[in-house]
Motif scaffolding. Sequence first.
Motif, short mmCIF file in Angstrom:
data_model
loop_
_atom_site.label_atom_id
_atom_site.label_comp_id
_atom_site.label_asym_id
_atom_site.label_seq_id
_atom_site.Cartn_x
_atom_site.Cartn_y
_atom_site.Cartn_z
N LYS A 1 -6.67 -6.91 -12.33
CA LYS A 1 -8.10 -6.65 -12.20
C LYS A 1 -8.81 -7.85 -11.57
CE LYS A 1 -8.59 -3.43 -16.04
NZ LYS A 1 -9.13 -3.23 -17.40
N ALA A 2 -8.44 -9.05 -11.98
CA ALA A 2 -9.07 -10.26 -11.44
C ALA A 2 -8.76 -10.40 -9.95
CB ALA A 2 -8.59 -11.49 -12.21
N MET A 3 -7.52 -10.13 -9.55
CA MET A 3 -7.17 -10.21 -8.12
C MET A 3 -7.97 -9.20 -7.31
SD MET A 3 -3.11 -10.95 -7.83
CE MET A 3 -2.53 -9.77 -9.03
N ILE A 4 -8.05 -7.98 -7.83
CA ILE A 4 -8.77 -6.93 -7.10
C ILE A 4 -10.26 -7.26 -7.03
CG2 ILE A 4 -9.49 -4.50 -7.19
CD1 ILE A 4 -6.63 -3.88 -8.20
N LYS A 5 -10.82 -7.77 -8.10
CA LYS A 5 -12.23 -8.16 -8.10
C LYS A 5 -12.49 -9.26 -7.07
CE LYS A 5 -16.01 -9.36 -11.14
NZ LYS A 5 -16.43 -9.65 -12.51
N LEU A 6 -11.57 -10.19 -6.95
CA LEU A 6 -11.71 -11.27 -5.99
C LEU A 6 -11.66 -10.76 -4.55
CD1 LEU A 6 -11.85 -14.33 -5.45
CD2 LEU A 6 -9.36 -14.36 -5.55
N GLY A 7 -10.83 -9.75 -4.31
CA GLY A 7 -10.64 -9.26 -2.94
C GLY A 7 -11.47 -8.05 -2.57
N SER A 8 -12.31 -7.58 -3.49
CA SER A 8 -13.08 -6.36 -3.24
C SER A 8 -14.43 -6.43 -3.92
CB SER A 8 -12.30 -5.15 -3.75
OG SER A 8 -13.06 -3.98 -3.68
N ASP B 1 0.84 -1.20 0.00
CA ASP B 1 0.00 0.00 0.00
C ASP B 1 0.87 1.25 0.00
OD1 ASP B 1 -2.10 1.80 0.24
OD2 ASP B 1 -2.39 1.42 2.38
N LYS B 2 1.41 1.58 -1.16
CA LYS B 2 2.38 2.68 -1.28
C LYS B 2 1.85 4.02 -0.81
CE LYS B 2 6.00 0.70 -3.06
NZ LYS B 2 7.12 0.45 -2.22
N ASP B 3 0.58 4.32 -1.07
CA ASP B 3 0.06 5.63 -0.68
C ASP B 3 -0.50 5.64 0.74
OD1 ASP B 3 -2.33 4.28 -1.04
OD2 ASP B 3 -2.96 5.47 -2.76
N GLY B 4 -0.52 4.48 1.40
CA GLY B 4 -0.92 4.41 2.80
C GLY B 4 -2.39 4.68 3.06
N ASN B 5 -3.25 4.51 2.06
CA ASN B 5 -4.66 4.80 2.26
C ASN B 5 -5.47 3.62 2.78
OD1 ASN B 5 -4.89 3.19 -0.01
ND2 ASN B 5 -6.13 4.64 -1.17
N GLY B 6 -4.80 2.50 3.03
CA GLY B 6 -5.49 1.33 3.59
C GLY B 6 -6.14 0.44 2.55
N LYS B 7 -5.90 0.75 1.29
CA LYS B 7 -6.47 -0.07 0.21
C LYS B 7 -5.42 -0.24 -0.88
CE LYS B 7 -11.23 1.10 0.98
NZ LYS B 7 -12.47 1.58 0.39
N LEU B 8 -5.39 -1.43 -1.47
CA LEU B 8 -4.48 -1.70 -2.58
C LEU B 8 -5.18 -1.37 -3.88
CD1 LEU B 8 -3.03 -5.14 -1.44
CD2 LEU B 8 -2.13 -2.84 -1.01
N SER B 9 -4.68 -0.37 -4.55
CA SER B 9 -5.22 0.01 -5.85
C SER B 9 -4.62 -0.89 -6.93
CB SER B 9 -4.88 1.47 -6.15
OG SER B 9 -3.46 1.59 -6.32
N HIS B 10 -5.12 -0.72 -8.13
CA HIS B 10 -4.56 -1.44 -9.27
C HIS B 10 -3.06 -1.12 -9.37
CE1 HIS B 10 -4.85 -3.24 -13.36
NE2 HIS B 10 -3.80 -2.47 -13.56
N GLU B 11 -2.72 0.15 -9.24
CA GLU B 11 -1.33 0.59 -9.37
C GLU B 11 -0.46 0.03 -8.24
OE1 GLU B 11 1.29 2.02 -11.94
OE2 GLU B 11 -0.86 2.05 -12.25
N ASP B 12 -0.98 0.06 -6.98
CA ASP B 12 -0.24 -0.51 -5.84
C ASP B 12 0.09 -1.98 -6.11
OD1 ASP B 12 -0.38 1.78 -4.18
OD2 ASP B 12 -2.25 1.12 -3.25
N HIS C 1 -12.87 -0.54 -8.22
CA HIS C 1 -12.38 0.83 -8.27
C HIS C 1 -12.03 1.37 -6.89
CE1 HIS C 1 -13.36 0.90 -12.47
NE2 HIS C 1 -14.58 0.51 -12.19
N GLN C 2 -12.48 0.70 -5.85
CA GLN C 2 -12.20 1.13 -4.48
C GLN C 2 -10.91 0.53 -3.93
OE1 GLN C 2 -13.89 3.46 -2.68
NE2 GLN C 2 -14.95 3.80 -4.60
N GLY C 3 -10.45 -0.56 -4.51
CA GLY C 3 -9.22 -1.20 -4.05
C GLY C 3 -9.50 -2.32 -3.06
N VAL C 4 -8.42 -2.97 -2.63
CA VAL C 4 -8.51 -4.14 -1.77
C VAL C 4 -8.01 -3.77 -0.37
CG1 VAL C 4 -7.64 -6.49 -1.40
CG2 VAL C 4 -8.14 -5.69 -3.71
N THR C 5 -8.82 -4.05 0.62
CA THR C 5 -8.42 -3.83 2.01
C THR C 5 -7.54 -4.98 2.48
OG1 THR C 5 -10.33 -5.02 2.87
CG2 THR C 5 -10.61 -2.63 2.52
#
Length: 100
Positions: free
Chosen positions: A68-75, A39-50, A79-83
């Motif tokens: 995208k598939a990983m993020i969809k599985l975890g969120s 979580d490079k930006d420290g916002n508590g969510k993993l974005s596509h870019e993170d 578009h909100q990211g993965v906690t």
Amino acid sequence: MSAADNDRFVQNEEFERVLACGDKAKSSGVMEDVFKVMDKDGNGKLSHEDTKNYMSSAGFITTDEDIKAMIKLGSDDEHQGVTYAGLLKILAVDKVNEAS
């Protein structure tokens, strides 16, 4: 982040030890460290870019569709990211698939 060899990356063998660890408190702390590194930006969510940046720096070759598939599985919302809980969900599913 505390990798056993202090290279700031979690090697596959180190990661496997964490997942197999019987001490949930210890493995939970290590996984939280992994999440914080990702979580490079420290916002508590993993974005596509993170996620893409971490996978690349860890030596994994992934496509945007893989991420995208990983993020969809975890969120619920890609578009909100993965906690942190979503990351654990992704890893648990991956571990279950390996056992098959």
